[in-house]
Design an enzyme around this catalytic site. Sequence first.
Site, PDB file in Angstrom:
ATOM      1  CE  LYS A  76      -3.596   2.253   2.901  1.00 47.28           C
ATOM      2  NZ  LYS A  76      -4.310   1.991   4.267  1.00 47.28           N
ATOM      3  CB  SER A 154      -7.069   4.364   3.199  1.00 49.39           C
ATOM      4  OG  SER A 154      -6.381   3.617   4.028  1.00 49.39           O
ATOM      5  CB  SER A 178      -7.990   1.676   6.352  1.00 49.88           C
ATOM      6  OG  SER A 178      -8.559   3.052   6.381  1.00 49.88           O
TER       7      SER A 178
END
Length: 474
Positions: A76, A154, A178
């Site tokens: 990520k 996210s 997230s």
Amino acid sequence: MPNDELWKLDATTQAALVRSHEVTALELVDAAIARIETLNPRTNAVIAPLFDEARRQARDGDYGDGPFAGVPMLLKDACIQVEGTPYYVGTRLLRAAGYRSTHTTELAHRFRRAGFIFLGKTNVPELSSGITTEPAAFGPTRNPWDVTRSVGGSSGGSAAAVASGMASIAHGSDATGSLRYPAACCGVATLKPSRGRVPTQTPGGDVDLLRVWMEFVLARSIRDLAGVLDAVGGPAEGESFASARSAAPYRDAIEAPPGRLRVGLMLHDAMTGMSIDPECVAAVERTGQALASLGHEVEVSHPPALDGLLVRTFPHVQTVVAASQSQLGWLSKMVGRDVTAADLDDPTAVAAPAPPVSAGQLTAAINAIVRETRSVHEWWRAGYDILVTPTLRQPPWPLGLKGGAADAGVFPSVFSFTGQPALSLPLHWTPDGLPVGVQIVAAYGRDDLLLRVAAQLEAALPWADRWPTMTTDG
């Protein structure tokens, strides 16, 4: 197995094939790159490829002898950093500056010691702040199950990549959901470990006053989650992977049934009272039926302290956020000039300027949050073992909606504040084929119990053979 079928294998199997010399690390990397090049134009999950370095490592055998030696993974583009690689956190500012990380974070070191080869960075919302992954800097990540729908946020790029078979495993991070929101949207599995179990950084490396941030992975199998937790949650610095493999507490734990457990099902939003889609309620009920068939004692129950919890704590959380708002500070350091909210594509990603918060006000707010969340644990101390809730308040919603909690709900967030381990598992699908995640929560520190239950559910309600149409239609 033909190289064009390697993408269907979990990381544990891929690692075993490398160890037995049936497949080379380079073959795994090349197969993953081919998948990314084919599918990324349709999903927009990977925003910063690291293909050349990945191929070099695989070709040269520069990946050690850890438990996942030679297995490609994606990172990520927030929290975790690798020196010399792009780090944009979903912002035009860092992308325009061509920013490169100046250091490697501890979790990245541990992933490397485990043997993973980094393929690239995945898409996140601006500042890694939001419940959908639609940054103006890179465009939206599209859900592999329906490209008109959100992947959550996210860690949305990572979830979409695993769901579409670009990689068997991908890193993500979680402050108030997230990891779990994207896992539910994309039909993959994840674990938010117990607080302190895995080394974690915030996106800007600033202080996490509420201690809600956690980093881990999204995967397609429970044994992958357990194996990675063994690898990165310990050993201590200086220990060998040989000793870690022989211990393997989580990987070994999932081989043993957990015994008869007392299970509570939460079928409504006790924290705020928002409505829940019937498919999300059905997912919890289906999970409860499966657990009952496995011999567990199942009833509708939840911690009474959850009733109205987020409504009561919201003012205190706002006080802490106002005191710790530092995104603009770390962005300024990275780009070498003062940055304001006007420099962002979504100025609302940063809280509006607030009156200064005194030390007394901050202490009082933190103490109030701790007091409220501590009471949640009493339900587990009273004899319950696990709580089952929806992960989302509705199935994946259309792209373009940015209502935050109004879109996703709030089921994951409270267990970030309590520090408890929480899974999201893909245990249900809507009639039109959208995944519906179920959150399962254990007492603090009982990651082992949670993974054992997850392994039972994986066998009872298997998801490994479910793939989005785009992954198989060429």
